[in-house]
Write a protein that holds these residues in place. Sequence first.
Motif, PDB file in Angstrom:
ATOM      1  N   HIS B  48       0.808  -1.214   0.000  1.00 50.45           N
ATOM      2  CA  HIS B  48       0.000   0.000   0.000  1.00 50.45           C
ATOM      3  C   HIS B  48       0.843   1.266   0.000  1.00 50.45           C
ATOM      4  CE1 HIS B  48      -3.062  -2.879   0.864  1.00 50.45           C
ATOM      5  NE2 HIS B  48      -2.496  -3.208   2.006  1.00 50.45           N
ATOM      6  N   THR B  49       2.125   1.110  -0.280  1.00 53.54           N
ATOM      7  CA  THR B  49       3.022   2.267  -0.177  1.00 53.54           C
ATOM      8  C   THR B  49       3.522   2.721  -1.545  1.00 53.54           C
ATOM      9  OG1 THR B  49       4.874   0.765   0.197  1.00 53.54           O
ATOM     10  CG2 THR B  49       3.808   1.689   2.139  1.00 53.54           C
ATOM     11  N   GLY B  50       4.121   3.887  -1.565  1.00 55.00           N
ATOM     12  CA  GLY B  50       4.740   4.396  -2.794  1.00 55.00           C
ATOM     13  C   GLY B  50       3.974   5.547  -3.425  1.00 55.00           C
ATOM     14  N   ARG B  51       2.857   5.927  -2.797  1.00 57.23           N
ATOM     15  CA  ARG B  51       2.041   6.973  -3.384  1.00 57.23           C
ATOM     16  C   ARG B  51       2.364   8.354  -2.790  1.00 57.23           C
ATOM     17  NH1 ARG B  51      -2.765   9.382  -3.494  1.00 57.23           N
ATOM     18  NH2 ARG B  51      -2.948   9.071  -1.244  1.00 57.23           N
ATOM     19  N   ALA B  52       2.675   8.395  -1.517  1.00 59.85           N
ATOM     20  CA  ALA B  52       2.890   9.692  -0.852  1.00 59.85           C
ATOM     21  C   ALA B  52       4.156  10.386  -1.345  1.00 59.85           C
ATOM     22  CB  ALA B  52       2.967   9.501   0.662  1.00 59.85           C
ATOM     23  N   GLN B  53       4.049  11.704  -1.368  1.00 62.10           N
ATOM     24  CA  GLN B  53       5.199  12.547  -1.682  1.00 62.10           C
ATOM     25  C   GLN B  53       5.893  12.830  -0.344  1.00 62.10           C
ATOM     26  OE1 GLN B  53       3.569  15.938  -3.667  1.00 62.10           O
ATOM     27  NE2 GLN B  53       5.518  17.023  -3.826  1.00 62.10           N
ATOM     28  N   VAL B  54       7.195  12.525  -0.265  1.00 71.71           N
ATOM     29  CA  VAL B  54       7.894  12.673   1.012  1.00 71.71           C
ATOM     30  C   VAL B  54       8.781  13.915   0.990  1.00 71.71           C
ATOM     31  CG1 VAL B  54       9.372  11.551   2.732  1.00 71.71           C
ATOM     32  CG2 VAL B  54       7.877  10.155   1.277  1.00 71.71           C
ATOM     33  N   LEU B  55       8.501  14.850   1.877  1.00 62.06           N
ATOM     34  CA  LEU B  55       9.291  16.067   1.970  1.00 62.06           C
ATOM     35  C   LEU B  55      10.139  16.036   3.240  1.00 62.06           C
ATOM     36  CD1 LEU B  55       6.597  18.816   1.174  1.00 62.06           C
ATOM     37  CD2 LEU B  55       7.889  17.367  -0.406  1.00 62.06           C
ATOM     38  N   VAL B 160      21.893  15.087   6.022  1.00 59.84           N
ATOM     39  CA  VAL B 160      22.292  14.101   5.039  1.00 59.84           C
ATOM     40  C   VAL B 160      21.329  12.923   5.095  1.00 59.84           C
ATOM     41  CG1 VAL B 160      24.163  12.634   4.262  1.00 59.84           C
ATOM     42  CG2 VAL B 160      24.666  14.846   5.263  1.00 59.84           C
ATOM     43  N   GLU B 161      20.943  12.551   6.312  1.00 65.15           N
ATOM     44  CA  GLU B 161      20.007  11.448   6.447  1.00 65.15           C
ATOM     45  C   GLU B 161      18.642  11.796   5.897  1.00 65.15           C
ATOM     46  OE1 GLU B 161      19.818   9.111   9.880  1.00 65.15           O
ATOM     47  OE2 GLU B 161      21.823   9.614  10.554  1.00 65.15           O
ATOM     48  N   VAL B 162      18.135  13.000   6.250  1.00 68.64           N
ATOM     49  CA  VAL B 162      16.808  13.348   5.779  1.00 68.64           C
ATOM     50  C   VAL B 162      16.813  13.455   4.256  1.00 68.64           C
ATOM     51  CG1 VAL B 162      16.751  15.901   5.848  1.00 68.64           C
ATOM     52  CG2 VAL B 162      14.740  14.613   6.461  1.00 68.64           C
ATOM     53  N   ALA B 163      17.932  13.916   3.708  1.00 66.85           N
ATOM     54  CA  ALA B 163      18.030  13.989   2.255  1.00 66.85           C
ATOM     55  C   ALA B 163      17.931  12.589   1.668  1.00 66.85           C
ATOM     56  CB  ALA B 163      19.348  14.646   1.854  1.00 66.85           C
ATOM     57  N   GLY B 164      18.449  11.613   2.401  1.00 67.14           N
ATOM     58  CA  GLY B 164      18.391  10.249   1.910  1.00 67.14           C
ATOM     59  C   GLY B 164      16.989   9.678   1.903  1.00 67.14           C
ATOM     60  N   LEU B 165      16.131  10.152   2.798  1.00 66.21           N
ATOM     61  CA  LEU B 165      14.823   9.505   2.870  1.00 66.21           C
ATOM     62  C   LEU B 165      13.697  10.301   2.232  1.00 66.21           C
ATOM     63  CD1 LEU B 165      12.685  10.521   5.298  1.00 66.21           C
ATOM     64  CD2 LEU B 165      14.425   9.532   6.727  1.00 66.21           C
ATOM     65  N   ALA B 166      13.961  11.541   1.836  1.00 60.96           N
ATOM     66  CA  ALA B 166      12.921  12.375   1.244  1.00 60.96           C
ATOM     67  C   ALA B 166      12.996  12.369  -0.277  1.00 60.96           C
ATOM     68  CB  ALA B 166      13.070  13.802   1.754  1.00 60.96           C
ATOM     69  N   ASP B 167      11.831  12.605  -0.897  1.00 62.50           N
ATOM     70  CA  ASP B 167      11.830  12.858  -2.334  1.00 62.50           C
ATOM     71  C   ASP B 167      12.385  14.254  -2.608  1.00 62.50           C
ATOM     72  OD1 ASP B 167      10.512  10.415  -2.638  1.00 62.50           O
ATOM     73  OD2 ASP B 167       8.528  11.350  -2.607  1.00 62.50           O
ATOM     74  N   THR B 168      11.948  15.183  -1.778  1.00 71.07           N
ATOM     75  CA  THR B 168      12.347  16.589  -1.924  1.00 71.07           C
ATOM     76  C   THR B 168      12.816  17.097  -0.572  1.00 71.07           C
ATOM     77  OG1 THR B 168      10.701  16.958  -3.677  1.00 71.07           O
ATOM     78  CG2 THR B 168      11.515  18.909  -2.516  1.00 71.07           C
ATOM     79  N   THR B 169      14.013  17.648  -0.533  1.00 77.69           N
ATOM     80  CA  THR B 169      14.563  18.151   0.723  1.00 77.69           C
ATOM     81  C   THR B 169      14.514  19.682   0.751  1.00 77.69           C
ATOM     82  OG1 THR B 169      16.023  16.243   0.997  1.00 77.69           O
ATOM     83  CG2 THR B 169      16.634  18.246   2.184  1.00 77.69           C
ATOM     84  N   LEU B 170      13.840  20.214   1.757  1.00 74.73           N
ATOM     85  CA  LEU B 170      13.776  21.657   1.955  1.00 74.73           C
ATOM     86  C   LEU B 170      14.777  22.034   3.036  1.00 74.73           C
ATOM     87  CD1 LEU B 170       9.893  22.131   2.267  1.00 74.73           C
ATOM     88  CD2 LEU B 170      11.269  21.790   0.227  1.00 74.73           C
ATOM     89  N   VAL B 171      15.658  22.963   2.732  1.00 71.54           N
ATOM     90  CA  VAL B 171      16.618  23.426   3.726  1.00 71.54           C
ATOM     91  C   VAL B 171      16.272  24.856   4.111  1.00 71.54           C
ATOM     92  CG1 VAL B 171      19.031  23.945   4.205  1.00 71.54           C
ATOM     93  CG2 VAL B 171      18.440  21.908   2.891  1.00 71.54           C
ATOM     94  N   LEU B 172      16.084  25.072   5.392  1.00 71.67           N
ATOM     95  CA  LEU B 172      15.728  26.397   5.897  1.00 71.67           C
ATOM     96  C   LEU B 172      16.932  27.141   6.431  1.00 71.67           C
ATOM     97  CD1 LEU B 172      12.855  25.185   5.876  1.00 71.67           C
ATOM     98  CD2 LEU B 172      12.410  26.482   7.969  1.00 71.67           C
ATOM     99  N   LEU B 173      16.971  28.418   6.121  1.00 67.18           N
ATOM    100  CA  LEU B 173      17.939  29.319   6.742  1.00 67.18           C
ATOM    101  C   LEU B 173      17.176  30.539   7.230  1.00 67.18           C
ATOM    102  CD1 LEU B 173      19.510  28.047   4.014  1.00 67.18           C
ATOM    103  CD2 LEU B 173      21.360  29.311   5.060  1.00 67.18           C
ATOM    104  N   ALA B 174      17.845  31.379   8.003  1.00 64.76           N
ATOM    105  CA  ALA B 174      17.231  32.627   8.440  1.00 64.76           C
ATOM    106  C   ALA B 174      18.340  33.647   8.621  1.00 64.76           C
ATOM    107  CB  ALA B 174      16.466  32.414   9.753  1.00 64.76           C
ATOM    108  N   PRO B 175      18.018  34.934   8.460  1.00 66.40           N
ATOM    109  CA  PRO B 175      19.049  35.962   8.659  1.00 66.40           C
ATOM    110  C   PRO B 175      19.576  35.902  10.084  1.00 66.40           C
ATOM    111  CG  PRO B 175      17.045  36.907   7.698  1.00 66.40           C
ATOM    112  CD  PRO B 175      16.714  35.509   8.104  1.00 66.40           C
TER     113      PRO B 175
END
Lengths: 326, 326
Positions: B48-55, B160-175
């Motif tokens: 039942h897996t493979g449908r969700a988009q993983v961010l 690095v790990e989250v990048a390995g498990l996500a389809d799309t990796t969002l990296v946040l920065l702030a001033p």
Amino acid sequence: MPPRHQADVPGLVERARAGEARAVARLISLVEDESPLLREVTAALAPHTGRAQVLGLTGAPGVGKSTTTNALVRELRSAGKRVGVLAVDPSSPFSGGALLGDRIRMQDHAGDKDVYIRSMASRGHLGGLAWSTPQAVRVLDAAGCDVVVVETVGVGQSEVEVAGLADTTLVLLAPGMGDGIQAAKAGILEVGDVYVVNKADRDGADQVRRDLRSMVALADRPDDGWAPPIVKTVAQAGEGLAELVAEVERHHAWLQQTGELGARRTRRARAEVEAIALAALRRSWGDLGGSDGQAGLDELAAAVAAGETDPWAAADRLLEQVGART
Amino acid sequence: MPPRHQADVPGLVERARAGEARAVARLISLVEDESPLLREVTAALAPHTGRAQVLGLTGAPGVGKSTTTNALVRELRSAGKRVGVLAVDPSSPFSGGALLGDRIRMQDHAGDKDVYIRSMASRGHLGGLAWSTPQAVRVLDAAGCDVVVVETVGVGQSEVEVAGLADTTLVLLAPGMGDGIQAAKAGILEVGDVYVVNKADRDGADQVRRDLRSMVALADRPDDGWAPPIVKTVAQAGEGLAELVAEVERHHAWLQQTGELGARRTRRARAEVEAIALAALRRSWGDLGGSDGQAGLDELAAAVAAGETDPWAAADRLLEQVGART
């Protein structure tokens, strides 16, 4: 220079033991580059290791780790110790190489033959920091360093790792670097043997120390009788370093008296042996596939991604094919 | 409630697929607690897996990850998506459990049955984040989430790990959160698919964007044709979220068109299969020793710590004893 796979390992170890910096550098490079000679290097070093005191130094970016390492080296040198420093960058598996800060820092001890400073990036494929750092520590240990300081950047799992490989873990904080919840998230409350509030001349240093004291008291730490001290430093000015070194010595004495030193070193060796075994297994199952109906890891992974099999069944198949009994 | 090892796994999976939050919670607990039923759970979920988009969403402490996740969930909900959130705390293997921030945050979506939010601590022994998070993602995927957001705290290897498990990796920065060298050290320049400069109403946001753009351009990134966009947000006020979601969608379309989506998911499955295989091996060699002249890992580690053998020879012995061909 001969190609690395032709290095005279016993000769290098002999020269490193005699304190020759170039031989030390070469051995660490062999370790870091995962040379085919790695095994020979480690075996040759083994009988000469176990003497150095290994300090881990960690903390969030901006707390002054590099400056503190520098000041700590100066303090240890004034006590006549030979010192090795490994500045490890666990978070840059891609970029590799030394960063600007390290190069600047090294100049302070340039020309001092009893200080060996080396930047390491965990760029290897075998297991990064977990793999190459303990072996680089062995090189410095065998080369006669009394103290080896392993400095890791960043927060997160790196602390846990450095705590695993050090005899004594120093955790640095500084005023204005985030509140208590952030500290708890970083996992630092559990792993420090000695806490350092650096930049203690800034506003809020006493508050950081108070908060830290109460949070450490509440943290889920081993009930081993060691109450971690909190030392205030201004590393830039060399203030508090004598006290820091004294607390490190006190912790080392405690480690020896309680038998915890041996226990920690056995845990470290355990992790190292496991890492080597796992790397060997990875090589084995990387070689699978293509014949005799064997399925390589890539093939199995594709089947899992497609939902055709589940990861447990795939793992069983993998282990079965390398003959492992589980 | 029956003891966990008596759970009716097929029934739970059926109820989770029907959107029942308690069944989802129970399945994630089984995964997180490394239940003896883990294997059965994973196998039941697989079809039942493979449908969700993983961010994946990551960044240093203080950049506003929780607030951004919250705003992102709101934006995705307004587009009619079912959303799952896993807030992972990779750096607290000791303390476990949810932190205050997560509990506060959840209230925003309390009562919305199409949002499932869960805090996870990698307190397990098998391999922490690397082990339990992908399996919790599977639970949410099978439960019909269109999007699963995995939020990790901290900087360092966690990205690095989250990048390995996500389809799309969002990296946040702030001033105001540290200079360029710190960003480079954290390894964020290589792993982001979409960069977010949050708190963009503060001074220095444009400078952060400019610096980031030039540093990402210089970073050692895969030459795959994707130029990561940099989105400015004020998550607290909901500003920039529509653009962020649009960029995430654009990246997802790119992943599908180029076949990179399948490649990433295969890599993810590969890591998962390996983690399971390694855990099985760890159990095997944990059982060694005590009879037939076999040496357990602890015994071998003690010999290494004492300098009596080297870690390579110990690893050979270990593998030989479990029958693995290497």
